[in-house]
Design a protein around this motif. Structure first.
Motif, PDB file in Angstrom:
ATOM      1  N   TYR A  72     -20.467  51.324  37.018  1.00 62.86           N
ATOM      2  CA  TYR A  72     -20.085  51.130  38.424  1.00 62.86           C
ATOM      3  C   TYR A  72     -21.046  51.789  39.405  1.00 62.86           C
ATOM      4  O   TYR A  72     -20.989  51.549  40.593  1.00 62.86           O
ATOM      5  N   ARG A 171     -15.710  64.635  38.069  1.00 61.72           N
ATOM      6  CA  ARG A 171     -14.609  63.659  38.052  1.00 61.72           C
ATOM      7  C   ARG A 171     -14.325  63.145  36.649  1.00 61.72           C
ATOM      8  O   ARG A 171     -15.260  62.864  35.901  1.00 61.72           O
ATOM      9  N   GLU A 173     -12.757  60.371  36.420  1.00 60.88           N
ATOM     10  CA  GLU A 173     -12.855  58.935  36.794  1.00 60.88           C
ATOM     11  C   GLU A 173     -11.567  58.153  36.520  1.00 60.88           C
ATOM     12  O   GLU A 173     -11.087  57.438  37.376  1.00 60.88           O
ATOM     13  N   PRO A 242     -11.639  55.286  46.553  1.00 62.05           N
ATOM     14  CA  PRO A 242     -11.594  53.933  46.010  1.00 62.05           C
ATOM     15  C   PRO A 242     -12.887  53.582  45.292  1.00 62.05           C
ATOM     16  O   PRO A 242     -13.955  54.092  45.641  1.00 62.05           O
ATOM     17  N   ASN A 244     -15.812  51.316  44.986  1.00 66.07           N
ATOM     18  CA  ASN A 244     -16.501  50.375  45.879  1.00 66.07           C
ATOM     19  C   ASN A 244     -17.588  49.660  45.089  1.00 66.07           C
ATOM     20  O   ASN A 244     -18.269  50.282  44.270  1.00 66.07           O
ATOM     21  N   TYR A 326     -22.813  53.168  46.230  1.00 69.96           N
ATOM     22  CA  TYR A 326     -22.091  51.896  46.374  1.00 69.96           C
ATOM     23  C   TYR A 326     -22.386  51.270  47.728  1.00 69.96           C
ATOM     24  O   TYR A 326     -22.931  51.923  48.628  1.00 69.96           O
TER      25      TYR A 326
HETATM   26  N1  5AD Z   1     -17.511  53.403  43.876  1.00 69.90           N
HETATM   27  C1  5AD Z   1     -16.862  54.552  44.155  1.00 69.90           C
HETATM   28  N2  5AD Z   1     -17.222  55.741  43.673  1.00 69.90           N
HETATM   29  C2  5AD Z   1     -18.306  55.773  42.884  1.00 69.90           C
HETATM   30  N3  5AD Z   1     -18.897  56.777  42.250  1.00 69.90           N
HETATM   31  C3  5AD Z   1     -19.958  56.305  41.586  1.00 69.90           C
HETATM   32  N4  5AD Z   1     -20.069  54.978  41.771  1.00 69.90           N
HETATM   33  C4  5AD Z   1     -19.044  54.618  42.559  1.00 69.90           C
HETATM   34  C5  5AD Z   1     -18.606  53.393  43.101  1.00 69.90           C
HETATM   35  N5  5AD Z   1     -19.241  52.262  42.842  1.00 69.90           N
HETATM   36  C6  5AD Z   1     -18.371  58.131  42.243  1.00 69.90           C
HETATM   37  C7  5AD Z   1     -17.882  58.500  40.850  1.00 69.90           C
HETATM   38  C8  5AD Z   1     -18.827  59.574  40.397  1.00 69.90           C
HETATM   39  C9  5AD Z   1     -19.457  60.070  41.681  1.00 69.90           C
HETATM   40  C10 5AD Z   1     -20.867  60.481  41.487  1.00 69.90           C
HETATM   41  O1  5AD Z   1     -19.406  59.005  42.586  1.00 69.90           O
HETATM   42  O2  5AD Z   1     -16.561  58.983  40.892  1.00 69.90           O
HETATM   43  O3  5AD Z   1     -18.205  60.627  39.718  1.00 69.90           O
END
Ligand code: 5AD
Length: 374
Positions: A72, A171, A173, A242, A244, A326
């Motif tokens: 993600y 996190r 996650e 959220p 994203n 994101y």
């Molecule tokens: N959307 C939301 N949060 C994100 N993170 C990483 N990619 C995304 C995404 N696409 C958050 C994750 C990670 C932190 C570095 O950023 O929770 O732990």
């Protein structure tokens, strides 16, 4: 089934000390009308246990080099479209100075996952430099330092702790192991994430964790379990935002589905903050950038649902651009000279105020210490 009001749920649980998974599930399932009550209760409870102060942490995104490949995240190692960087010591010290000069009290050093020795020793050195450079009459121990640099060995966490960092954000996650496996490659495991959190706790860090909401396949039960996990683990700080879309990741294939669920995810994010506050009265909860980006609204909204921490981005434009997690992250919540005044003006309307020149640790941490010593 008639849902109990938020108030009934937590009063019946002895002012929220005993919320169970099903109670949390009911809270995050409340409809729009009932949410007002939940919001109001979470807000009052925050004031009762943490006062009216809102704490700022200056967020410094100091390196986007990453050896992980989360499906993600824009910083994943397979994304060849971003230029990798490690901010210079001078830049990082300049960021620390901005925090200090503006009374921010704490700094968060955040990076991608990097377990190389040069990275570890650079971070160690930077922590010491910041500590030395930021001691003052108002902050005799210098800036409070929070690290957020992924999964590391016990020994590494210990080195950084001894260098002067006292909080760590990592996190989880999602606490649904199946879902965790869906969004990460096989070499990144749920077990190793848990082990890292346990090591951080054992070393004595104030430990923060959090989740992404609105992941494909994630259910309300998963989210209730997530909050329960944080409570049960004894987490001191929470950052939930959220999910994203990032167009340069494998999960961008969910783009259409995600677009159609945006409003629901925003509402759910706010309910999750309130439910987390009801479940954990004395922890710090961040108003996340991911929520501000998705909703296009101010970070104050989450404060009204029980958050008490805001992390403005100190990182300069050059570094920020390359720290592209994101879609639309862009310039959201960038610190500037007017930032504190602007936020305070908005906070005044809701009877809150930024507390400057203080670390703003979560009372939960000290309660935990007292319990351990007793
Ligand atoms: N959307 C939301 N949060 C994100 N993170 C990483 N990619 C995304 C995404 N696409 C958050 C994750 C990670 C932190 C570095 O950023 O929770 O732990």
């Amino acid at each position: 089934m008639i849902l109990k009001t938020a108030k009934e749920i937590y009063i019946s649980k002895n002012m929220s000390n005993n919320l169970q998974i099903n109670d949390i599930k009911e809270l995050i399932s409340l409809d729009d009308k009932e949410v007002q009550q939940l919001k109001c209760d979470a807000y009052k409870l925050t004031e009762k246990h943490l006062g009216r102060s809102i704490y700022l942490r200056g967020l410094v995104e100091f390196s986007n080099i990453c050896e992980f490949d989360c499906f993600y995240c824009g910083l994943r190692k397979s994304n060849g479209n971003i230029k990798r960087f490690f901010a210079s010591e001078e830049d990082i010290l300049e960021y620390a100075k901005i925090c200090n000069d503006n009374g921010l009290g704490s700094i968060v050093l955040q990076s991608g996952q990097n377990s190389s020795e040069p990275f570890i020793s650079k971070v160690e050195r930077v922590i010491k430099l910041i500590k030395n450079a930021t001691k003052s009459e108002v902050l005799p121990n210098g800036l409070g330092i929070t690290l957020s640099a992924g999964e590391q060995k016990h020994e590494t966490y210990k080195r950084w702790f001894e260098a002067g960092a006292h909080r760590y954000l990592l996190r989880i996650e999602t606490t649904n192991e199946y879902l965790f496996r869906q969004i990460h490659p096989p070499n990144q495991t749920f077990q190793s994430r848990i082990k890292a959190l346990e090591n951080l706790d054992r070393i004595g860090y104030q430990v923060g964790t959090g989740i992404m909401l609105g992941l494909p396949g994630q259910t309300i039960s998963d989210l209730a379990n997530d909050i329960y996990f944080m409570k049960d683990f004894g987490i001191d700080m929470i950052g939930m935002g959220p999910y994203n879309i990032n167009d340069e990741t494998p999960m961008s294939s969910y783009s259409k589905w995600w677009e159609s669920r945006k409003d629901e995810i925003i509402r759910l994010s706010l309910k999750m903050i309130a439910a987390a506050r009801l479940a954990m009265v004395d922890v710090n909860i961040a108003s996340t950038t991911a929520l501000a980006v998705l909703s296009g609204r101010s970070k104050i909204e989450a404060i009204e649902y029980g958050a008490n921490v805001i992390m403005p981005r100190i990182t300069n434009e050059n570094h920020r651009k390359q720290y592209y997690l994101y879609r639309l992250l862009g310039n959201t919540d960038v610190f500037n000279d007017d930032y504190i005044n602007e936020i305070n003006k908005k906070l005044e309307k809701i009877n809150r105020k930024i507390a400057l020149n203080t670390w703003g640790d979560a009372p939960h941490y000290f309660m935990k210490q007292d319990k351990n010593e007793a």
